[in-house]
Write an enzyme that holds these catalytic residues in place. Structure first.
Site, short mmCIF file in Angstrom:
data_model
loop_
_atom_site.label_atom_id
_atom_site.label_comp_id
_atom_site.label_asym_id
_atom_site.label_seq_id
_atom_site.Cartn_x
_atom_site.Cartn_y
_atom_site.Cartn_z
N GLU A 1 9.06 -5.00 12.72
CA GLU A 1 7.89 -4.13 11.80
C GLU A 1 7.46 -3.12 12.23
OE1 GLU A 1 7.86 -5.20 7.56
OE2 GLU A 1 8.57 -3.17 7.66
N SER B 1 5.25 -7.60 2.55
CA SER B 1 5.42 -7.88 3.81
C SER B 1 6.57 -8.84 3.57
CB SER B 1 4.62 -7.85 4.88
OG SER B 1 3.65 -9.28 4.26
N CYS C 1 9.70 0.98 3.78
CA CYS C 1 10.63 -0.03 3.86
C CYS C 1 11.76 0.21 5.00
CB CYS C 1 10.54 -0.78 2.77
SG CYS C 1 11.19 0.41 1.46
N PHE D 1 0.36 -1.88 -0.21
CA PHE D 1 -0.15 -0.11 -0.02
C PHE D 1 0.46 1.30 -0.20
CE2 PHE D 1 0.60 -0.35 4.64
CZ PHE D 1 0.85 0.57 5.26
N LYS E 1 -0.95 -6.40 -9.46
CA LYS E 1 -2.49 -6.06 -8.38
C LYS E 1 -1.58 -5.06 -7.92
CE LYS E 1 -2.93 -8.22 -4.87
NZ LYS E 1 -3.40 -7.33 -3.67
P1 NAD Z 1 1.28 -6.74 2.60
O1 NAD Z 1 2.28 -7.70 2.46
O2 NAD Z 1 0.71 -7.01 4.24
O3 NAD Z 1 0.86 -7.02 0.69
C1 NAD Z 1 1.73 -6.71 -0.39
C2 NAD Z 1 0.77 -7.07 -1.40
O4 NAD Z 1 0.41 -8.46 -1.50
C3 NAD Z 1 -0.93 -7.22 -1.16
O5 NAD Z 1 -1.29 -6.41 -2.69
C4 NAD Z 1 -1.70 -8.03 -0.95
O6 NAD Z 1 -2.30 -7.85 -1.56
C5 NAD Z 1 -0.64 -8.99 -1.12
N1 NAD Z 1 -0.70 -10.26 0.02
C6 NAD Z 1 -0.79 -10.60 0.48
N2 NAD Z 1 -0.94 -11.91 1.50
C7 NAD Z 1 -0.28 -12.03 0.33
C8 NAD Z 1 -0.52 -13.52 0.52
N3 NAD Z 1 -0.22 -14.95 0.75
N4 NAD Z 1 -0.32 -14.17 -1.07
C9 NAD Z 1 0.38 -13.46 -1.53
N5 NAD Z 1 -0.36 -12.00 -1.74
C10 NAD Z 1 -0.69 -11.54 -0.88
O7 NAD Z 1 1.64 -5.71 2.68
P2 NAD Z 1 1.92 -4.16 2.90
O8 NAD Z 1 1.26 -4.00 4.14
O9 NAD Z 1 0.83 -3.85 2.01
O10 NAD Z 1 2.81 -3.72 2.94
C11 NAD Z 1 3.85 -3.46 3.90
C12 NAD Z 1 4.75 -4.01 3.91
O11 NAD Z 1 5.71 -3.76 2.69
C13 NAD Z 1 5.94 -3.83 4.62
O12 NAD Z 1 6.76 -4.94 5.31
C14 NAD Z 1 7.15 -2.95 4.19
O13 NAD Z 1 8.42 -3.28 4.31
C15 NAD Z 1 6.57 -3.50 2.65
N6 NAD Z 1 7.83 -2.50 1.62
C16 NAD Z 1 9.71 -3.17 1.46
C17 NAD Z 1 9.50 -2.48 0.31
C18 NAD Z 1 11.14 -3.13 -0.02
O14 NAD Z 1 11.83 -2.14 -0.56
N7 NAD Z 1 11.85 -3.85 0.57
C19 NAD Z 1 9.07 -1.36 -0.63
C20 NAD Z 1 8.05 -1.09 0.38
C21 NAD Z 1 7.00 -1.71 1.08
#
Ligand code: NAD
Length: 509
Positions: free
Chosen positions: A388, A231, A286, A154, A178
């Site tokens: 985190e 994540s 992140c 997000f 997506k």
């Molecule tokens: P999230 O993992 O909850 O969701 C990310 C995406 O994955 C969403 O579109 C969600 O619908 C989908 N998703 C969720 N669970 C899933 C599953 N089991 N299987 C397949 N798809 C699934 O993350 P969030 O809360 O939207 O974003 C925050 C996280 O993203 C934090 O942990 C942050 O550190 C990380 N992030 C990392 C970076 C990086 O460069 N490493 C950059 C931005 C954000």
């Protein structure tokens, strides 16, 4: 007064905007005031299959389109972003509630990524070598793979689009994307701009919904690979799903970043950078430096100055120019962050500044606000130092020297980024060499590499080895094919085989 129309987020498949056939929708909320501003489709499995099929069909001609013609669309996407930068930034400030000044910065960064993607023709060139044997040459060709699918978090709706899509389609693949259902608005606007460039149908497709969409890709033979920024548990789930069919993955996971303040750290620069890094995007970044390690010589002064500066941070609506920090993404996220604050207190850390119930302008009646929060006397084993939090919570730890600081950085299971503030060359070089993280900052609070360079962590912050941006971004979306070519002289209708029969060549024999 003119009524504001609710926003209807739609899927974009095969060159057209389409509604979701499932009829399931979730409200789209503005976190700055809690208002429902529209709806997001939540079905999408059938649409996802249609999108992959459209992308597979489009791949047949897109991958064969002359490179300059393909690049023309990347140039047009770049120009469209330049021409519409303010409305694109507003779209991020509305549904993700990233403060408008930071949203502008995110759009600017994607414009720079598109500049980088315009260098694809130079970077996609393979290698050739002549005279490997008589009349035999070798060549490496970088070829596209097919349909790639991508999943966004997000907190960076524009940036993640930039990390995936220009590199994927510029190298000849097609894409199904997506966005996060919490922040789909940027992509709705951006996709319309891309549509207006005349991009052929099916090259980019957008589908909205939950993890079921992603799971439908694992066994789809048309899908060559899946990329995620999200994540770590999500990254691991996708690695497992894609692994069973040997699909390519690029999986950037979660983070817990350290910022090390040495005794010679320039104090004004240090405090300013901690404010930007810790409270930017309300800590939902992140590369947020949420764990600060200070050596004893500057520890107390840093705590005092940081607390004073943090008290002055103005919290409020993401569109308000006088505000520094907007809300967090949802009521659930707010509750989670507040639970972490309570856990910090319960585990014995000192709460220097409490961000629960922050002061916000009286005009705001609702919204998901957590103010700047600071803990001191934090130890590496405390939950707030390990997990985190993804909110504006800064933990201050103490280390006796550079070695103690490095031990804390390196013993953490995440390895996204870490920064050091110092003027000392020895500390700088030691930190760059010994910190086990993927991105290092020296006297910068957010160590986000420029798009010309790869972006990504190590350890549990990156599942696999593939990073976004730079040459790495291009390598991920291409496969190397090596050709061995014997050149036959057309004047000789039946060329003779090599004369020496004592050794049978293993090459082109
Ligand atoms: P999230 O993992 O909850 O969701 C990310 C995406 O994955 C969403 O579109 C969600 O619908 C989908 N998703 C969720 N669970 C899933 C599953 N089991 N299987 C397949 N798809 C699934 O993350 P969030 O809360 O939207 O974003 C925050 C996280 O993203 C934090 O942990 C942050 O550190 C990380 N992030 C990392 C970076 C990086 O460069 N490493 C950059 C931005 C954000």
């Amino acid at each position: 007064m003119k009524a504001v129309q609710p926003i209807k987020i739609k899927n974009y498949i095969n060159g057209a905007w389409v509604s979701d056939s499932s009829g399931n929708v979730e409200p789209l909320i503005n976190p700055s005031n809690g208002a429902v501003i529209g709806e997001v489709p939540m079905g999408g499995e059938r649409e996802s299959q249609a999108a992959v099929a459209a992308a597979a069909e489009a791949y047949q001609s897109w991958s064969k389109l002359a490179l300059p013609k393909r690049m023309d669309f990347i140039f047009k996407m770049h120009q469209a972003m330049v021409d519409n930068r303010e409305s694109l930034a507003e779209s991020i400030a509305i549904d993700q509630a990233k403060h408008i000044t930071e949203a502008r910065g995110e759009v600017q960064r994607v414009i720079e990524i598109l500049q980088m993607a315009c260098t694809i023709p130079a970077l996609i060139q393979g290698e050739t070598i002549g005279n490997l044997a008589t009349n035999i040459n070798g060549r490496v060709v970088k070829a596209p793979l097919g349909v790639f699918c991508g999943v966004a978090p997000f907190n960076f709706p524009a940036l993640v689009f930039g990390w995936f899509i220009p590199f994927a389609i510029g190298t000849g693949n097609t894409f199904v994307y997506k966005p996060s259902t919490d922040s789909p608005l940027f992509m709705q606007k951006m996709m319309q701009l891309i549509h207006d460039t005349g991009l052929p149908a099916g090259v980019i497709n957008i589908v909205h919904g939950n993890r079921k969409i992603v799971e439908s890709w694992y066994d789809d033979e048309n899908v060559a690979g899946v990329c995620l920024v999200g994540s770590t548990p999500t990254a691991k789930a996708i690695a497992a799903g894609c692994g069973r069919n040997g699909k390519r993955t690029m999986l950037l996971g979660g983070a817990k970043n350290f910022l090390v303040a040495m005794e010679d750290a320039p104090m004004d620069l240090l405090v300013d950078n901690i404010l930007i890094s810790g409270y930017g995007s309300a800590g939902q970044r992140c590369l947020a430096s949420s764990n600060i390690i200070a050596v004893p010589e500057i520890h107390d002064e840093l705590v005092e100055r940081l607390a004073k500066a943090s008290k002055d941070i103005v919290v409020g609506d993401a569109m308000d120019p006088d505000v520094f920090m907007g809300p967090v993404i949802s009521a659930k996220a707010k509750e989670k962050i507040e639970n972490y604050i309570q856990q910090g207190i319960d585990e014995g850390a000192t709460l220097v500044l409490d961000g629960r119930n922050p002061s916000i302008p009286s005009s705001i009646k609702d919204g998901f606000y957590v103010g700047p929060t600071i803990f001191s006397d934090v130890t590496p084993s405390m939950t707030i130092a390990k997990e985190e939090i993804f909110g504006p919570v800064i933990s201050i730890l103490k280390a006796g020297c550079i070695n103690g600081a490095l031990k804390m950085v390196n013993s953490h299971e995440m390895g996204n980024g870490a920064c050091i503030f110092t003027q000392n060359n020895f500390y700088t070089e030691k930190f760059i060499n010994d910190a086990s993280v993927g991105m290092i900052g020296v006297n910068v609070g957010v160590c986000a590499p420029h798009p010309y360079l790869p972006f990504g962590g190590i350890k549990d912050s990156l599942i696999g080895n593939d990073k976004v941006q730079g040459k790495d971004g291009i390598d991920f979306f291409t496969q190397n094919k090596t050709a061995t070519i014997r050149v036959v002289d057309p004047e000789l209708s039946n060329p003779a085989a090599p004369k020496d029969k004592s050794v049978r060549s293993c090459v082109a024999g």
